[in-house]
Every structure is written in C-alpha cells, then in structure tokens.
Scaffold this active site. Structure first.
Site, PDB file in Angstrom:
ATOM      1  N   HIS A 226       9.949  -5.328  -4.073  1.00 48.75           N
ATOM      2  CA  HIS A 226      10.245  -5.672  -2.843  1.00 48.75           C
ATOM      3  C   HIS A 226      11.531  -5.251  -2.166  1.00 48.75           C
ATOM      4  CE1 HIS A 226      10.525  -8.404   0.513  1.00 48.75           C
ATOM      5  NE2 HIS A 226      10.709  -9.541   0.063  1.00 48.75           N
ATOM      6  N   HIS A 277       2.796   0.072   0.730  1.00 49.67           N
ATOM      7  CA  HIS A 277       3.120  -1.292   1.379  1.00 49.67           C
ATOM      8  C   HIS A 277       1.821  -2.104   1.614  1.00 49.67           C
ATOM      9  CE1 HIS A 277       4.623  -4.187   4.319  1.00 49.67           C
ATOM     10  NE2 HIS A 277       5.723  -3.730   3.886  1.00 49.67           N
ATOM     11  N   ASP A 331      12.242   1.430   2.585  1.00 49.18           N
ATOM     12  CA  ASP A 331      13.408   1.739   1.668  1.00 49.18           C
ATOM     13  C   ASP A 331      13.515   3.178   1.354  1.00 49.18           C
ATOM     14  OD1 ASP A 331      11.948  -0.967   0.244  1.00 49.18           O
ATOM     15  OD2 ASP A 331      14.071  -1.007   0.746  1.00 49.18           O
TER      16      ASP A 331
HETATM   17  C1  SDX Z   1       9.359  -3.961   0.933  1.00 48.46           C
HETATM   18  O1  SDX Z   1       6.117  -7.201   2.397  1.00 48.46           O
HETATM   19  C2  SDX Z   1       7.021  -6.481   3.171  1.00 48.46           C
HETATM   20  O2  SDX Z   1       6.901  -6.764   4.177  1.00 48.46           O
HETATM   21  C3  SDX Z   1       8.171  -5.984   2.397  1.00 48.46           C
HETATM   22  C4  SDX Z   1       9.039  -5.125   3.251  1.00 48.46           C
HETATM   23  C5  SDX Z   1       9.786  -6.102   4.223  1.00 48.46           C
HETATM   24  O3  SDX Z   1      10.394  -5.881   5.110  1.00 48.46           O
HETATM   25  O4  SDX Z   1      10.322  -7.255   3.728  1.00 48.46           O
HETATM   26  O5  SDX Z   1       8.476  -4.197   4.066  1.00 48.46           O
HETATM   27  C6  SDX Z   1      10.023  -4.549   2.384  1.00 48.46           C
HETATM   28  O6  SDX Z   1       9.113  -4.640   0.146  1.00 48.46           O
HETATM   29  C7  SDX Z   1       8.973  -2.473   1.133  1.00 48.46           C
HETATM   30  C8  SDX Z   1       8.183  -2.125  -0.341  1.00 48.46           C
HETATM   31  C9  SDX Z   1       9.147  -1.889  -1.248  1.00 48.46           C
HETATM   32  N1  SDX Z   1       8.576  -1.531  -2.542  1.00 48.46           N
HETATM   33  C10 SDX Z   1       8.375  -0.213  -3.037  1.00 48.46           C
HETATM   34  O7  SDX Z   1       8.749   0.811  -2.327  1.00 48.46           O
HETATM   35  C11 SDX Z   1       7.931  -0.374  -4.419  1.00 48.46           C
HETATM   36  C12 SDX Z   1       6.957   0.983  -4.419  1.00 48.46           C
HETATM   37  N2  SDX Z   1       5.556   0.366  -3.812  1.00 48.46           N
HETATM   38  C13 SDX Z   1       4.743  -0.314  -4.666  1.00 48.46           C
HETATM   39  O8  SDX Z   1       4.875  -1.092  -5.595  1.00 48.46           O
HETATM   40  C14 SDX Z   1       3.498  -0.952  -3.663  1.00 48.46           C
HETATM   41  O9  SDX Z   1       3.187   0.106  -2.754  1.00 48.46           O
HETATM   42  C15 SDX Z   1       3.789  -2.118  -3.076  1.00 48.46           C
HETATM   43  C16 SDX Z   1       4.133  -3.407  -4.147  1.00 48.46           C
HETATM   44  C17 SDX Z   1       4.865  -2.222  -2.114  1.00 48.46           C
HETATM   45  C18 SDX Z   1       2.374  -2.775  -2.685  1.00 48.46           C
HETATM   46  O10 SDX Z   1       1.549  -2.885  -3.477  1.00 48.46           O
HETATM   47  P1  SDX Z   1       0.291  -3.494  -3.385  1.00 48.46           P
HETATM   48  O11 SDX Z   1       0.032  -3.846  -2.110  1.00 48.46           O
HETATM   49  O12 SDX Z   1       0.197  -4.546  -4.274  1.00 48.46           O
HETATM   50  O13 SDX Z   1      -0.439  -2.081  -3.780  1.00 48.46           O
HETATM   51  P2  SDX Z   1      -0.804  -1.645  -5.390  1.00 48.46           P
HETATM   52  O14 SDX Z   1       0.261  -1.795  -6.152  1.00 48.46           O
HETATM   53  O15 SDX Z   1      -1.931  -2.808  -5.653  1.00 48.46           O
HETATM   54  O16 SDX Z   1      -1.292  -0.310  -5.213  1.00 48.46           O
HETATM   55  C19 SDX Z   1      -2.763  -0.025  -4.488  1.00 48.46           C
HETATM   56  C20 SDX Z   1      -2.962   1.376  -4.979  1.00 48.46           C
HETATM   57  C21 SDX Z   1      -2.936   1.616  -6.414  1.00 48.46           C
HETATM   58  O17 SDX Z   1      -3.769   2.616  -6.783  1.00 48.46           O
HETATM   59  P3  SDX Z   1      -5.397   2.491  -7.478  1.00 48.46           P
HETATM   60  O18 SDX Z   1      -5.002   1.606  -8.420  1.00 48.46           O
HETATM   61  O19 SDX Z   1      -6.189   1.722  -6.218  1.00 48.46           O
HETATM   62  O20 SDX Z   1      -5.588   3.946  -7.611  1.00 48.46           O
HETATM   63  O21 SDX Z   1      -1.927   2.281  -4.386  1.00 48.46           O
HETATM   64  C22 SDX Z   1      -1.222   2.774  -5.372  1.00 48.46           C
HETATM   65  C23 SDX Z   1      -1.611   1.926  -6.663  1.00 48.46           C
HETATM   66  O22 SDX Z   1      -1.374   3.077  -7.879  1.00 48.46           O
HETATM   67  N3  SDX Z   1       0.283   2.857  -5.046  1.00 48.46           N
HETATM   68  C24 SDX Z   1       1.014   3.618  -5.560  1.00 48.46           C
HETATM   69  C25 SDX Z   1       2.170   3.286  -4.777  1.00 48.46           C
HETATM   70  N4  SDX Z   1       2.074   2.036  -4.004  1.00 48.46           N
HETATM   71  C26 SDX Z   1       0.675   1.884  -4.261  1.00 48.46           C
HETATM   72  N5  SDX Z   1       1.157   4.791  -5.969  1.00 48.46           N
HETATM   73  C27 SDX Z   1       2.238   5.357  -6.229  1.00 48.46           C
HETATM   74  N6  SDX Z   1       3.401   4.935  -5.909  1.00 48.46           N
HETATM   75  C28 SDX Z   1       3.420   3.897  -5.109  1.00 48.46           C
HETATM   76  N7  SDX Z   1       4.765   3.577  -4.472  1.00 48.46           N
END
Ligand code: SDX
Length: 394
Positions: A226, A277, A331
């Site tokens: 997050h 996201h 981020d």
């Molecule tokens: C913020 O909610 C908000 O509004 C948050 C925020 C705010 O202003 O408050 O916008 C701020 O939290 C931004 C997010 C910051 N976090 C990160 O950058 C961490 C990296 N991101 C991921 O962990 C992920 O994208 C999340 C946690 C942000 C969202 O994840 P989801 O919706 O739970 O998606 P998921 O983890 O289930 O992934 C879905 C697919 C997967 O692939 P498959 O298994 O379907 O093949 O997308 C892939 C994941 O492998 N994926 C990524 C990825 N994010 C998703 N693959 C590589 N790198 C990534 N960053």
C-alpha cells in the site's frame, strides 16, 4: 448474504463525496475537480478544505483555515520529550503511529462524542486538524533527533509545505522545492476506499475516537503493498545501480534483465513496486502528472539518471504486462520526486501518510455523519459437530 469476495474486491462498502476514481479511464477527481487541475492550481491547504467541506473555499474562508491550521503546528512539550527519548534507529512510520496515538493523551476530551454519546462533528474536525497540523512537526522532530540536531520549531508564518521542509532542514526551502512538496501533498490527499482509508472508517464506525482511527490507518499504510511501495521503488532503483556496477555493466543495459527476472518470478509473489493497482487498469493519473513533474525536478537537482531508469522500466513493463492492465501507480514517480526534493528514503511513506491524514480524517467525518457499524460476515468453511478430545487422548 453477499457472495465472498477475497480482499473485498469489487465490493461497495461506503458512499463518499470526496474522491471519484474511474480505474478503466484513469480518472481521479476530488469533489468532481480533476486531480491535474488541483495539482496545477491549488494548494494542499485549499485541497484539504475542499475535501472536508465538499466545495472550494472563498478567499476569506481559506485565509481563516490557513491561520487556524498554522496556529496548531506546535506539539505538546511532553511529546517532544517522548520523541527525543525514542531510539534513533526507530522506523519513522512507527514513530508517527506512536506519536499520533500519544496526542490523544494531551487532549482533555479525546473521544469526540457529545454528552448524549453522539459524534460531536465540530470537535472531531478540530482533533483531525490538530493531528494534520502536528504531523510535520512530529516527523521533523524525530528526524532532527536521530541526526543529533536541535529541534527546529515550526513557523506560523509559513504554509504547510515550506514549514515542514524548514523544520526538517533548518532553513527555508526554495519556492520551487516548497511547491514540489505541496503538489505531492495534493496528489496523495485522498483516493477512495483504499486500504488505510477503509481501516480508519472501520475503526471510527464503532464511535471510537479520531486518534485511534488515524493511528490504525497509519498501521495500514506502512504496508509495502500500500503506502510503503514508494520506498521499495527507490530501493529497486538503487539495487539495479549496485548490481550493474558489480557486474561492470552500464546501468541502463542492466534494467531489462533485472525487470524480466522479477517478472519471471511473479507467480512466486515477486512484484515490481510502483506498478499495478486494484482499481486502475491504465496509468494512475497521479503517476502521469508525477512523471512529467519528476523529470523537471530531477533535471533541476542532478537526478536525471533516476528518471531515465524509471522511464525505461515503465517502457519494459508496458511491453510485457501493459495488456494485463499493470501500469505505474502513484508511488512509481513519487519516489524520484521525493528523492530529488532531498527527502531521506525512510521518510517517503511518512510523506504519503502526512498528506493522506487529510483524506482519512475526511472519510472518518463522513462515516460518523451517517454511521453504520462495520461488521461484515465471514463464510465458515471449517468442520461441524467436532468432538472434544481430552488432552491425554490427542
Ligand atoms: C497504493 O488502493 C489504493 O487506492 C492505493 C493507493 C492510494 O492512493 O491509496 O493508490 C496507493 O497503494 C498504490 C499501490 C502501491 N503498491 C505497489 O506498487 C506494490 C506493487 N503492486 C502490487 O502488489 C499490486 O499491483 C497491488 C497490491 C497494488 C494490487 O494488487 P491486486 O489488485 O491484489 O492484484 P494482484 O496482486 O492479485 O495481481 C493481479 C495480477 C497478478 O498476475 P496473475 O497472477 O493474474 O498472472 O497482476 C500481477 C500479478 O502477478 N501484478 C504484478 C504487479 N501487480 C500486479 N506483477 C508484477 N508487478 C506488479 N507490481
């Protein structure tokens, strides 16, 4: 009974007038105003007024709000002493969580309820404004303490952004740096029902107090999935630089193999921080704005290499996973921006929390104004009719 949705994905758990997100189109509005327009034309203080009142202030109202906020910058002397007794190695987000919780002890009526036990909205707003005004002082006090430097008292003649940088560095920032920080505060202020905002609403829905709700939200935002991602982005950029140097490669040539290797392990949970996201399936509009902004501030501060690295990572990710809706989030470019402003890495997430305190507080006020205790159901998947087996027979 609604069907189980892991992580409450797709579940509508509140109504709000504060921010609107269209994840497919990459739209973010605060009370209907596009985030770009606010970042270009507003200030953090005006944005807070907008979020808390669902309208822009008249000039006299904004002047009064600014004066009120600035009059609350100082923290209790006992809290300064408490912060100065904390280990210099403490994580700033843990310091912040502890200090915000401690603020409740110096409030003679911390609970924010009236004599009938109903939410006293003006009192809750006042507590929220105290916390918002004092967060910068808390963070700066700790950073000065851990560097062995004397505390720099806040200046009530400085706006929110320059006052923080002044207390942190002991000198007034340049107008460009102050504006850069102010824009980062605007961009991070609110974002629908993200995890930390939802956490705050869940806590305040029990009619607990603003301090407890904001403390809980800080705990949520610390998580790397997050709020903690901006620090992890900078760690990733530094890791790429260090690995390339170790292998005697040009850093720009090392980016492709590094990213491809991470992507190859994403089924084991590897993530490229700053991407993806839960809601945006195109680029986060805050990232779009910060990308342009970070290029300018990186150029002005000799950090163009970090911007070029970020831009190359973005291009590789667009090629490899853009079709899956994985794009930069807020981020990704905020990391280079905060670094260029001169902030230490472990202050990046506290900066996010500093700004988001305004969104959290606004949502808490929304929640108690039309409250319903949060109590979702759980789908029981365990056994039934199980016998109690005495321990001697297990
Ligand atoms: C913020 O909610 C908000 O509004 C948050 C925020 C705010 O202003 O408050 O916008 C701020 O939290 C931004 C997010 C910051 N976090 C990160 O950058 C961490 C990296 N991101 C991921 O962990 C992920 O994208 C999340 C946690 C942000 C969202 O994840 P989801 O919706 O739970 O998606 P998921 O983890 O289930 O992934 C879905 C697919 C997967 O692939 P498959 O298994 O379907 O093949 O997308 C892939 C994941 O492998 N994926 C990524 C990825 N994010 C998703 N693959 C590589 N790198 C990534 N960053």
């Amino acid at each position: 009974m609604a069907e189980f949705s892991k992580g409450l994905e797709g579940v509508v758990a509140a109504e709000t007038q504060m921010s609107f997100i269209d994840g497919a189109k990459g739209i973010l509005e605060y009370v209907g105003i596009p985030i770009d327009d606010l970042a270009r034309n507003s200030t953090f203080e005006e944005t807070v007024f907008l979020l808390w009142n669902c309208r822009l202030p008249k000039k006299a109202e904004l002047d009064a709000f600014n004066t009120d906020l600035r009059s609350r910058y100082r923290i209790p002397a006992e809290l300064t002493s408490m912060i100065q007794s904390m280990p210099k190695t403490a994580q700033p987000m843990h310091v912040r969580r502890t200090a915000v919780s401690a603020l409740s002890m110096y409030d003679p009526s911390p609970n924010g309820l009236d004599s009938a036990g109903k939410p006293d909205i003006p009192a809750m707003r006042s507590k929220a404004l105290n916390v918002l005004a004092q967060i910068p002082t808390i963070i700066a006090t700790f950073d000065r303490h851990r560097r062995g430097l004397p505390v720099v008292d806040p200046r009530a003649n400085l706006a929110f952004a320059p006052n923080f940088l002044y207390m942190l560095n002991g000198e007034a920032p340049t107008p460009a740096m102050a504006r850069a920080f102010d824009i980062c505060m605007i961009l991070h202020a609110d974002h629908g029902l993200n995890n930390s905002t939802f956490t705050g609403r869940v806590v305040i829905s029990t009619l607990s107090d603003m301090y407890s709700a904001l403390t809980a939200a800080i705990g949520s935002l610390r998580g790397p999935l997050h709020g903690g991602a901006n620090e992890e982005v900078m760690d990733m950029l530094h890791e790429i630089e260090a690995e390339a140097k170790k292998q005697g490669k040009d850093v720009m040539d090392y980016i492709e193999p590094y990213i491809m290797d991470k992507l190859a392990h994403r089924n084991e949970g590897a993530r490229i921080m700053g991407f993806g996201h839960r809601v945006y399936k195109t680029i986060d509009p805050r990232a779009t704005f910060l990308k342009t902004f970070s290029k300018q501030i990186a150029a002005d501060t000799g950090n163009m290499r970090l911007y070029e690295m970020s831009s190359k990572i973005e291009a590789i990710m667009a090629r490899e996973v853009g079709a899956k809706g994985i794009y930069p989030n807020v981020d990704f470019y905020s990391a280079t921006t905060y670094h260029s402003i001169g902030l230490k890495l472990d202050l990046f997430t506290p900066m996010f929390a500093m700004s988001r305190t305004s969104g959290w507080a606004g949502h808490c006020i929304e929640q108690v104004t039309d409250n319903r205790l949060y109590r979702p159901a759980a789908k029981y998947v365990g056994p039934h009719g199980a016998p109690y087996v005495p321990v001697a027979q297990r």
